[in-house]
Design an enzyme around this catalytic site. Sequence first.
Site, short mmCIF file in Angstrom:
data_model
loop_
_atom_site.label_atom_id
_atom_site.label_comp_id
_atom_site.label_asym_id
_atom_site.label_seq_id
_atom_site.Cartn_x
_atom_site.Cartn_y
_atom_site.Cartn_z
N GLY A 244 -18.30 -26.13 -38.50
CA GLY A 244 -19.11 -26.38 -37.31
C GLY A 244 -20.21 -27.40 -37.50
O GLY A 244 -20.95 -27.69 -36.56
N GLU A 278 -16.23 -24.62 -44.73
CA GLU A 278 -15.02 -25.07 -44.04
C GLU A 278 -15.31 -26.19 -43.03
O GLU A 278 -15.05 -26.03 -41.84
CB GLU A 278 -14.37 -23.89 -43.31
CG GLU A 278 -14.02 -22.74 -44.23
CD GLU A 278 -13.61 -21.48 -43.47
OE1 GLU A 278 -12.84 -20.68 -44.04
OE2 GLU A 278 -14.06 -21.28 -42.32
N PRO A 279 -15.82 -27.31 -43.46
CA PRO A 279 -16.09 -28.38 -42.51
C PRO A 279 -14.79 -29.02 -42.02
O PRO A 279 -13.86 -29.20 -42.80
CB PRO A 279 -16.90 -29.39 -43.33
CG PRO A 279 -16.46 -29.17 -44.74
CD PRO A 279 -16.12 -27.70 -44.85
N GLY A 280 -14.73 -29.32 -40.76
CA GLY A 280 -13.60 -30.06 -40.21
C GLY A 280 -14.11 -31.34 -39.59
O GLY A 280 -14.07 -32.42 -40.18
N ARG A 281 -14.73 -31.18 -38.40
CA ARG A 281 -15.11 -32.39 -37.65
C ARG A 281 -16.12 -33.25 -38.40
O ARG A 281 -16.08 -34.46 -38.29
CB ARG A 281 -15.62 -32.01 -36.25
CG ARG A 281 -17.06 -31.60 -36.17
CD ARG A 281 -17.41 -31.15 -34.76
NE ARG A 281 -16.67 -29.95 -34.40
CZ ARG A 281 -15.99 -29.81 -33.26
NH1 ARG A 281 -15.96 -30.77 -32.40
NH2 ARG A 281 -15.36 -28.69 -33.03
N ARG A 318 -9.63 -33.30 -25.71
CA ARG A 318 -10.98 -32.74 -25.68
C ARG A 318 -11.75 -32.98 -24.38
O ARG A 318 -12.43 -32.07 -23.90
CB ARG A 318 -11.80 -33.23 -26.89
CG ARG A 318 -11.19 -32.75 -28.22
CD ARG A 318 -12.04 -33.13 -29.43
NE ARG A 318 -13.25 -32.35 -29.49
CZ ARG A 318 -14.45 -32.78 -29.16
NH1 ARG A 318 -14.63 -34.03 -28.78
NH2 ARG A 318 -15.49 -31.99 -29.23
N CYS A 362 0.04 -36.84 -14.73
CA CYS A 362 -0.07 -36.36 -13.35
C CYS A 362 -0.93 -35.10 -13.27
O CYS A 362 -0.42 -34.00 -13.02
CB CYS A 362 1.31 -36.14 -12.78
SG CYS A 362 2.22 -37.68 -12.77
N TYR A 391 -9.56 -33.03 -34.06
CA TYR A 391 -9.07 -32.40 -32.84
C TYR A 391 -8.58 -33.45 -31.85
O TYR A 391 -8.68 -33.29 -30.65
CB TYR A 391 -10.15 -31.49 -32.21
CG TYR A 391 -10.72 -30.52 -33.22
CD1 TYR A 391 -9.98 -29.40 -33.60
CD2 TYR A 391 -11.94 -30.75 -33.84
CE1 TYR A 391 -10.46 -28.53 -34.56
CE2 TYR A 391 -12.43 -29.88 -34.80
CZ TYR A 391 -11.69 -28.77 -35.16
OH TYR A 391 -12.17 -27.91 -36.11
C1 LIG Z 1 -12.13 -24.54 -36.64
C2 LIG Z 1 -12.69 -23.84 -37.79
C3 LIG Z 1 -13.50 -24.51 -38.71
C4 LIG Z 1 -13.89 -25.96 -38.57
O1 LIG Z 1 -14.78 -26.23 -37.54
P1 LIG Z 1 -15.41 -27.70 -37.44
O2 LIG Z 1 -16.21 -27.71 -36.21
O3 LIG Z 1 -14.26 -28.65 -37.35
O4 LIG Z 1 -16.21 -27.91 -38.66
C5 LIG Z 1 -13.92 -23.81 -39.81
N1 LIG Z 1 -13.60 -22.51 -40.01
C6 LIG Z 1 -12.84 -21.82 -39.13
C7 LIG Z 1 -12.51 -20.41 -39.40
C8 LIG Z 1 -12.36 -22.46 -37.99
O5 LIG Z 1 -11.62 -21.78 -37.10
#
Ligand SMILES: *Cc1c(COP(=O)(O)O)cnc(C)c1O
Length: 437
Positions: A244, A278-281, A318, A362, A391
Amino acid sequence: MTSFDFFEYRDNELFCEDVKIKDIVKDAGSPAYIYSKNLILKNYREIRDAFADVSPLICFSVKANSNLSVIKALADAGSGFDVVSGGELYRVLKVGVSPDKIVFAGVGKTSEEIKYALENDIFMFNVESPAELANIDRIAGSLDKRGRIALRINPDIDAKTHDKTTTGKKENKFGIDFESASQLIKNIDDYNNIDLKGIHVHLGSPIYSTGPYVQGLEKVYKFVQETLDEKGKEGIEYVNIGGGYCMSYTGEEVKRPRDYAADIVPLIKILGCKVVMEPGRFIIANAGILVTNTTYIKIATWGKKFVICDAAMNDLARPSLYDAVHRAWPVNTDVPMPKVEHPGGEKGDDRLELVDIVGPVCESSDVLAEKRWFPDVKEGDLIAFFSAGAYGFTMSSSYNTRPRTCEILVDGDSFSTIRRRETYEDLITGEKEFLSA
Ligand SMILES: *Cc1c(COP(=O)(O)O)cnc(C)c1O
């Protein structure tokens, strides 16, 4: 270099690292996702280094971007991975990631997915319910394996994200409340094939302040101290603080990993646990763009101007899903992009006009950028949607039977295809053999 320098205008022309976007599109066609390998790695190192004091296991959230070459680049840099399905686990294993760097989250892991993960000896399951714990225990027993787990806590904290991306409030489906977690930990010996390893908290995303993380960890600390006996405390070897971490979608100044670390690291030290993140974005959102070609311009007699492009909500979901704002700007233009995007706000430069940038799907919700002050573009002009690396492709679909786009990875002055564009043939694979004569 700042993040934006990896996507930079030089002589009115957008570059990714040292490659002209225009040259990539000439080769790969449009629309296309384009990623900067060196920005992905820079972001990964930035978050790793910010938390170096507590040596985190960084597990990149695969659902943000699951391309095999992206996983490979991060794995080579030392990253672990957070998966949320058997399919994501398959991708990560395919790349050769060491199973002891894989964590598995999700409220509805099926027995097949659990079996697959146990057979491959992943590091840890983030368990989201007593029923799931019982199932992991049963399957581990039948396979003669140990299920290493962290309990995912729902700490009932409002992380002030979009309603559809918040996960840590008590009414959300995620995690286990403290009360139930306490019961489970007390009775953990009833689960013969389970090793309790820690606690997991993921509050949603993007989270623009450190407050929710701090509140979450304070609640976890209080829980561990006040609710658990000595044996229970020993079971909490790890704390997984989820993802997050924000990045800037609009050009506004936002918190950086070192800001999060300043508030979070002291709490982790007090807890005395090893940490998983757990970084993603944060790692990949700004490291990718979606580039699209302008198909038509349409101006209504009452004045509204639509820029109709060849990317759509099926490519970048998104905006339609979460009202997300992605900055958009022409790939070739002599009008400088404003430092900060304020949709529907003040007109900056005289040369700008108010437009909606829309796709061909559409659905009225197929609007990629609404009420933007935008330079004059013509048919055939390329437009970049920024911060689309996370995403973006992973949420894309073939709705309207539109082939999914290609993905391109730029590294310095070269680029390569890391996923080819789908063909019409791809789209009917799996169906055509059932067509009766
Ligand atoms: C989606 C998710 C993340 C990553 O969130 P980001 O906003 O991309 O950092 C981390 N942990 C869990 C369990 C998730 O579902």
